[in-house]
Design a protein around this motif. Structure first.
Motif, PDB file in Angstrom:
ATOM      1  N   PRO A 138       0.833  -1.203   0.000  1.00 55.38           N
ATOM      2  CA  PRO A 138       0.000   0.000   0.000  1.00 55.38           C
ATOM      3  C   PRO A 138       0.865   1.248   0.000  1.00 55.38           C
ATOM      4  O   PRO A 138       2.076   1.204   0.216  1.00 55.38           O
ATOM      5  N   CYS A 139       0.229   2.384  -0.249  1.00 57.01           N
ATOM      6  CA  CYS A 139       0.924   3.669  -0.239  1.00 57.01           C
ATOM      7  C   CYS A 139       0.956   4.173   1.196  1.00 57.01           C
ATOM      8  O   CYS A 139      -0.057   4.634   1.731  1.00 57.01           O
ATOM      9  N   GLY A 140       2.127   4.077   1.846  1.00 57.48           N
ATOM     10  CA  GLY A 140       2.293   4.482   3.231  1.00 57.48           C
ATOM     11  C   GLY A 140       2.474   5.975   3.391  1.00 57.48           C
ATOM     12  O   GLY A 140       2.333   6.752   2.436  1.00 57.48           O
ATOM     13  N   PRO A 141       2.833   6.435   4.615  1.00 55.25           N
ATOM     14  CA  PRO A 141       2.903   7.880   4.901  1.00 55.25           C
ATOM     15  C   PRO A 141       3.842   8.653   3.980  1.00 55.25           C
ATOM     16  O   PRO A 141       3.489   9.731   3.494  1.00 55.25           O
ATOM     17  N   GLY A 142       5.068   8.142   3.736  1.00 54.71           N
ATOM     18  CA  GLY A 142       5.992   8.864   2.869  1.00 54.71           C
ATOM     19  C   GLY A 142       5.493   8.939   1.448  1.00 54.71           C
ATOM     20  O   GLY A 142       5.554   9.991   0.801  1.00 54.71           O
ATOM     21  N   CYS A 143       5.019   7.827   0.953  1.00 51.79           N
ATOM     22  CA  CYS A 143       4.437   7.776  -0.393  1.00 51.79           C
ATOM     23  C   CYS A 143       3.263   8.736  -0.510  1.00 51.79           C
ATOM     24  O   CYS A 143       3.150   9.488  -1.483  1.00 51.79           O
ATOM     25  N   LYS A 144       2.406   8.732   0.510  1.00 47.77           N
ATOM     26  CA  LYS A 144       1.221   9.588   0.475  1.00 47.77           C
ATOM     27  C   LYS A 144       1.606  11.062   0.468  1.00 47.77           C
ATOM     28  O   LYS A 144       1.048  11.861  -0.300  1.00 47.77           O
ATOM     29  N   ALA A 145       2.573  11.443   1.304  1.00 51.79           N
ATOM     30  CA  ALA A 145       2.988  12.845   1.359  1.00 51.79           C
ATOM     31  C   ALA A 145       3.526  13.310   0.013  1.00 51.79           C
ATOM     32  O   ALA A 145       3.208  14.408  -0.460  1.00 51.79           O
ATOM     33  N   ALA A 146       4.350  12.484  -0.620  1.00 50.59           N
ATOM     34  CA  ALA A 146       4.926  12.860  -1.910  1.00 50.59           C
ATOM     35  C   ALA A 146       3.856  12.930  -2.996  1.00 50.59           C
ATOM     36  O   ALA A 146       3.875  13.824  -3.844  1.00 50.59           O
ATOM     37  N   LEU A 147       2.918  12.003  -2.973  1.00 53.19           N
ATOM     38  CA  LEU A 147       1.875  11.991  -3.990  1.00 53.19           C
ATOM     39  C   LEU A 147       0.936  13.185  -3.837  1.00 53.19           C
ATOM     40  O   LEU A 147       0.583  13.842  -4.828  1.00 53.19           O
ATOM     41  N   LEU A 148       0.525  13.502  -2.612  1.00 55.07           N
ATOM     42  CA  LEU A 148      -0.340  14.657  -2.411  1.00 55.07           C
ATOM     43  C   LEU A 148       0.365  15.940  -2.839  1.00 55.07           C
ATOM     44  O   LEU A 148      -0.261  16.844  -3.416  1.00 55.07           O
ATOM     45  N   CYS A 149       1.655  16.025  -2.573  1.00 59.95           N
ATOM     46  CA  CYS A 149       2.421  17.192  -3.019  1.00 59.95           C
ATOM     47  C   CYS A 149       2.425  17.278  -4.538  1.00 59.95           C
ATOM     48  O   CYS A 149       2.261  18.357  -5.109  1.00 59.95           O
ATOM     49  N   ALA A 150       2.610  16.143  -5.212  1.00 61.23           N
ATOM     50  CA  ALA A 150       2.597  16.127  -6.676  1.00 61.23           C
ATOM     51  C   ALA A 150       1.245  16.581  -7.216  1.00 61.23           C
ATOM     52  O   ALA A 150       1.169  17.324  -8.200  1.00 61.23           O
ATOM     53  N   LEU A 151       0.155  16.152  -6.582  1.00 61.83           N
ATOM     54  CA  LEU A 151      -1.179  16.529  -7.041  1.00 61.83           C
ATOM     55  C   LEU A 151      -1.418  18.033  -6.879  1.00 61.83           C
ATOM     56  O   LEU A 151      -2.218  18.620  -7.601  1.00 61.83           O
ATOM     57  N   ARG A 152      -0.719  18.646  -5.941  1.00 66.40           N
ATOM     58  CA  ARG A 152      -0.905  20.078  -5.684  1.00 66.40           C
ATOM     59  C   ARG A 152       0.042  20.946  -6.507  1.00 66.40           C
ATOM     60  O   ARG A 152      -0.012  22.163  -6.436  1.00 66.40           O
ATOM     61  N   SER A 153       0.920  20.321  -7.281  1.00 73.96           N
ATOM     62  CA  SER A 153       2.026  21.044  -7.907  1.00 73.96           C
ATOM     63  C   SER A 153       1.867  21.145  -9.416  1.00 73.96           C
ATOM     64  O   SER A 153       2.374  20.316 -10.164  1.00 73.96           O
ATOM     65  N   GLY A 154       1.180  22.201  -9.877  1.00 69.15           N
ATOM     66  CA  GLY A 154       1.102  22.476 -11.296  1.00 69.15           C
ATOM     67  C   GLY A 154       2.346  23.148 -11.828  1.00 69.15           C
ATOM     68  O   GLY A 154       2.467  23.361 -13.028  1.00 69.15           O
ATOM     69  N   ARG A 155       3.280  23.517 -10.947  1.00 70.04           N
ATOM     70  CA  ARG A 155       4.579  24.020 -11.388  1.00 70.04           C
ATOM     71  C   ARG A 155       5.664  23.311 -10.584  1.00 70.04           C
ATOM     72  O   ARG A 155       5.450  22.922  -9.433  1.00 70.04           O
ATOM     73  N   SER A 156       6.801  23.157 -11.186  1.00 65.40           N
ATOM     74  CA  SER A 156       7.853  22.337 -10.601  1.00 65.40           C
ATOM     75  C   SER A 156       8.689  23.131  -9.603  1.00 65.40           C
ATOM     76  O   SER A 156       8.760  24.364  -9.663  1.00 65.40           O
TER      77      SER A 156
END
Length: 589
Positions: A543-561
């Motif tokens: 499953p997607c654990g805490p570190g994975c989740k934090a990075a993924l949510l950040c990616a979803l919020r990031s329309g610019r790099s």
């Protein structure tokens, strides 16, 4: 106009060999693993086998060894050794890839060469060194004030809607062989002879480092829901397979013409609006700006696209397509489409190391198209292959500025490339809190890597006076390979989910997706549902654990790099440097 080349260091043979070996990153696919499912643990080959001290020692030794002005072949020999010593691929694959890449890469890097101290920083990231060859730059926005912001509203009851088929990352492998090895040391499997005693690749496709046979793509087109016909098709590229070490221009044009013919045959008169993927070129990712002329230019590819797509595009669209791989077209009254060549924002495009300032003037051209649409009262859909949050920093931040300025004109953004089902949010530049737009990232048709085949249909506000042309919902369809490849099975593309229904969205406007992102933080069951759908119903075992989740949510919020400010409101927290590390290791499409 290209920027003047920097003075070349005496050891430029080593540095020229570095980008050539670096270009072979495309030979090192990620694959799902048990440790961290977001970054998908490294396979046998890859740059992640190399530590900073090893990198420095290796380039230090080569720096001493190569002091003479090298020929292309000499740089190629160095790069081939690097590829093998760093275990990027098998020796044969290294040799073939270097032979394919060496001329273009050396030609590009001879004009703008990294200093020796920058080499390991580029190769392994800021923890190993610093490089700043790509400076900041800005596009010019119109002097006319931005129109007052009007929050989007749902269409009136009974207003017409339209369905847009979205296809991306088809990756047709003409050498796909049922029964062949689905696991192999090379970047692409499911080709060649069947291994003894193993079940091998399925008839319709296979989980693993495999692309698709043409019959699976044709089955998709045959089984499009007849009860709900599509009004248009957006097709965002990546047509050839991942055999990037052995491709030729003839191979790429053959893939382009074969898949284009299949779409024409199956879709009839439905208008199709394509975009250029990074895999259309050979070498992969090699998209020189228009000032590179002659045999090394991209004219061979753009001309082939113009020939194949001339029945779908106007003469004006074909003109800019031939010039730079981008165009604008009318979808229907009141709605204009812009197809961007996102390879001009890609760090993998080694040609940009000559000069990355708005390659081909594409973003300034986009500003002009959007300004004209604003004056006319038209809405605009933007399509492209690589999502903007995956782009070079200056390109990405300029694009973000453009989206902010024209938020009342841009009705939708649609991308692919990552092969999974996700999105990127855009917020107002002043506070980074008010959602102004969303870039939808649709899942791939191909299985690469460990996925079911998939496609997307967007439901948009239809063609009528006053239409917002905004996305009202989207639906995703898959081919379940476990079921399709079962003995005696009749393969069926099947409905996977509908966004608003699955996530409980009142509408599909940017604010709704922003609220969903916030819900993901506290509703673990909902987030794991998203994780399942992200992978088209075939997620990694872990499953997607805490570190994975934090990075993924950040990616979803990031329309610019490269903007840590976008991720600060999120929980759980994770250092932005760690988030960037996870992103880098996952972005190898």
């Amino acid at each position: 106009m290209a920027a003047p080349a920097r003075p070349r260091p005496r050891s430029w043979a080593v540095i020229a060999a570095l980008p050539l070996a670096l270009s072979l990153l495309s030979l090192s696919p990620v694959s799902a693993g048990p440790q961290d499912p977001l970054l998908a643990v490294a396979p046998r080959w890859g740059w992640r086998n190399v530590s900073c001290p090893v990198c420095r020692a290796l380039f230090g030794a080569l720096d001493v060894a190569l002091q003479l002005e090298p020929t292309v072949s000499r740089v190629g020999r160095v790069a081939s050794r690097l590829c093998q010593d760093l275990r990027l691929a098998r020796a044969e694959v290294c040799r073939e890839a270097v032979q394919l890449f060496q001329r273009d890469v050396v030609s590009a890097w001879a004009r703008s060469v990294l200093r020796p101290a920058e080499a390991c920083g580029l190769l392994l990231g800021p923890r190993c060194g610093h490089w700043d060859i790509l400076g900041d730059w800005n596009v010019s926005l119109p002097d006319t004030p931005k129109p007052p912001v009007r929050p989007p509203e749902p269409p009136a009851p009974g207003a017409p809607s339209a369905r847009i088929l979205f296809l991306t990352d088809l990756h047709w492998d003409r050498l796909y062989a049922p029964g062949s090895a689905a696991a192999c040391p090379d970047p692409l499997c499911c080709r060649g002879a069947a291994p003894p005693g193993a079940p091998g690749a399925g008839f319709w496709g296979e989980y693993g480092k495999c692309d698709l046979p043409l019959r699976t793509i044709e089955l998709l087109l045959e089984q499009l829901p007849a009860a709900a016909p599509v009004a248009a098709v957006y097709w965002t590229g990546d047509i050839p397979a991942h055999d990037v070490w052995q491709q030729s221009r003839r191979d790429q044009v053959r893939a382009l013409s074969t898949v284009t013919a299949a779409l024409r045959r199956r879709l009839g008169t439905v208008p199709v609006f394509p975009a250029v993927g990074n895999h259309e070129a050979t070498p992969v990712n090699a998209f020189p700006p228009p000032y590179v002329r002659g045999n090394q230019s991209a004219a061979w590819l753009y001309d082939a696209m113009a020939r194949e797509w001339q029945q779908w595009l106007s003469p004006d669209a074909l003109r800019t397509l031939r010039a730079g791989g981008f165009y604008t077209a009318q979808v229907w009254p009141g709605l204009r489409l812009v197809s961007l060549n996102m390879n001009f924002c890609s760090q993998a495009n080694f040609w940009l190391l000559i000069n990355a300032t708005d390659p081909a003037g594409q973003l300034q051209w986009l500003v002009g198209v959007l300004a004209a649409a604003e004056r006319a009262g038209d809405k605009v859909h933007i399509i492209g292959h690589i999502p903007p949050g995956h782009c070079l920093r200056s390109w990405s931040w300029n694009y973000y500025r453009i989206v902010n300025r024209f938020e009342g004109t841009i009705a939708g953004q649609f991308f692919g490339h990552t092969h999974v089902d996700e999105f990127e949010m855009f917020y107002d530049e002043e506070t980074l809190t008010r959602p102004v737009s969303i870039a939808f990232i649709a899942p791939s048709v191909t299985t690469y890597i460990n996925l079911n085949p998939g496609y997307r249909v967007y439901v948009v506000d239809g063609s009528y006076p006053g239409s917002s042309h905004a996305v009202l919902d989207h639906e995703t369809f898959i081919l379940n390979l476990t079921e399709a490849n079962a003995p005696g099975a009749v393969p069926r593309w099947q409905f996977l989910y509908r966004a608003r229904e699955t996530y409980g969205l009142p509408s599909a406007f940017p604010a709704d997706w922003d609220r969903l992102l916030r819900r993901f933080q506290d509703d673990e069951r909902l987030f794991q549902r998203f994780w399942f759908l992200l992978h088209k119903g075939h997620p990694p075992r872990a499953p997607c654990g805490p570190g994975c989740k934090a990075a993924l949510l950040c990616a979803l919020r990031s329309g610019r790099s490269d903007d840590p400010g976008l991720c600060r409101p999120l929980r759980p927290t994770l250092p932005f440097a760690r988030i960037q590390q996870l992103w880098r290791q996952r972005r190898l499409c």
